[in-house]
Design an enzyme around this catalytic site. Sequence first.
Site, PDB file in Angstrom:
ATOM      1  NE  ARG A 108      -3.458   0.110   2.309  1.00  0.00           N
ATOM      2  CZ  ARG A 108      -5.115   0.306   1.986  1.00  0.00           C
ATOM      3  NH1 ARG A 108      -5.580  -0.885   1.218  1.00  0.00           N
ATOM      4  NH2 ARG A 108      -5.607   1.351   2.013  1.00  0.00           N
ATOM      5  CE1 TYR A 113       0.558  -5.203  -7.345  1.00  0.00           C
ATOM      6  CE2 TYR A 113       2.284  -3.501  -5.776  1.00  0.00           C
ATOM      7  CZ  TYR A 113       2.211  -4.528  -7.700  1.00  0.00           C
ATOM      8  OH  TYR A 113       2.719  -5.094  -8.444  1.00  0.00           O
ATOM      9  N   PRO A 114      -4.289  -2.097  -3.811  1.00  0.00           N
ATOM     10  CG  PRO A 114      -5.822  -3.389  -4.789  1.00  0.00           C
ATOM     11  CD  PRO A 114      -4.744  -3.050  -4.838  1.00  0.00           C
ATOM     12  CE  LYS A 115       0.084  -6.671  -1.984  1.00  0.00           C
ATOM     13  NZ  LYS A 115       1.218  -7.127  -1.412  1.00  0.00           N
ATOM     14  CB  THR A 116      -7.380  -4.693   2.989  1.00  0.00           C
ATOM     15  OG1 THR A 116      -8.285  -4.878   4.604  1.00  0.00           O
ATOM     16  CG2 THR A 116      -7.996  -6.260   2.379  1.00  0.00           C
TER      17      THR A 116
END
Length: 248
Positions: A108, A113-116
């Site tokens: 992020r 990157y749309p990381k969670t």
Amino acid sequence: MKIEEVRRHVTTPLTAPAFAPVVPRFTDREYLNIVYRTDADALRAVVPEPLEVEEPLVRFEVMKMGDVSGYGPYTESGQAIEVSFDGERGEYLHAMYLDNFPATASGREVSAYPKTVGSPNLYVDNGVLVGTLDYGTLRVATATMGYKHHELDAHEAERQITVPTFMLKTIPGYDGAPRVQELVRTEITDVVVKEAYTGPARLQLFQHVLAPLADLPVLEVVSASHIRTDLTLAPVKPVFDYLKGARS
């Protein structure tokens, strides 16, 4: 700590950074990819302009990272949407769920990157390759594919995983308004395909308010692949600035 020393740090805490300052090399990254057809209107509602949706195709992926420099082994899952930008075909990374905090934070902060958080898994069960994604205690995705039914051409496998990738980077300012808002592009490089297979596959997505994969419903499974590879992620480059309304 001197100002010059602070400038050498890329993240906090300064004495115990959230992630290592390395360009990670992925060794034995194992993919389960399932490409499926979904509702075109649902896609257009979540894909940001100036990206364009030509075919309503989504790739659901589960990636088991055998070894990653700086992070160690972990597993990741998400959705990538087929798009085009200025005539170039690629994928828009819609959402990614990981079980490794350093990889989440660096993805992020350094990139876009749309990381969670999430709990993905990839394993073999009675002749079937199984990929799952849980959010908390609830299942949000289950994918199954016949284990190593048919060999996939290595060049085709490389083509599948090296298409250009587009992501949205948004960093808020202290007033809550965006300070950075860019569409960025990256790609996978230095690829060594070690194994590649295809076969029959199925995908189930389950409704969840904070992991809404099922908002892009599965209408038809188009293809599936199982790939093991070594690779490196190229740095991201901005291609469109939303705050200026112009291409970079």
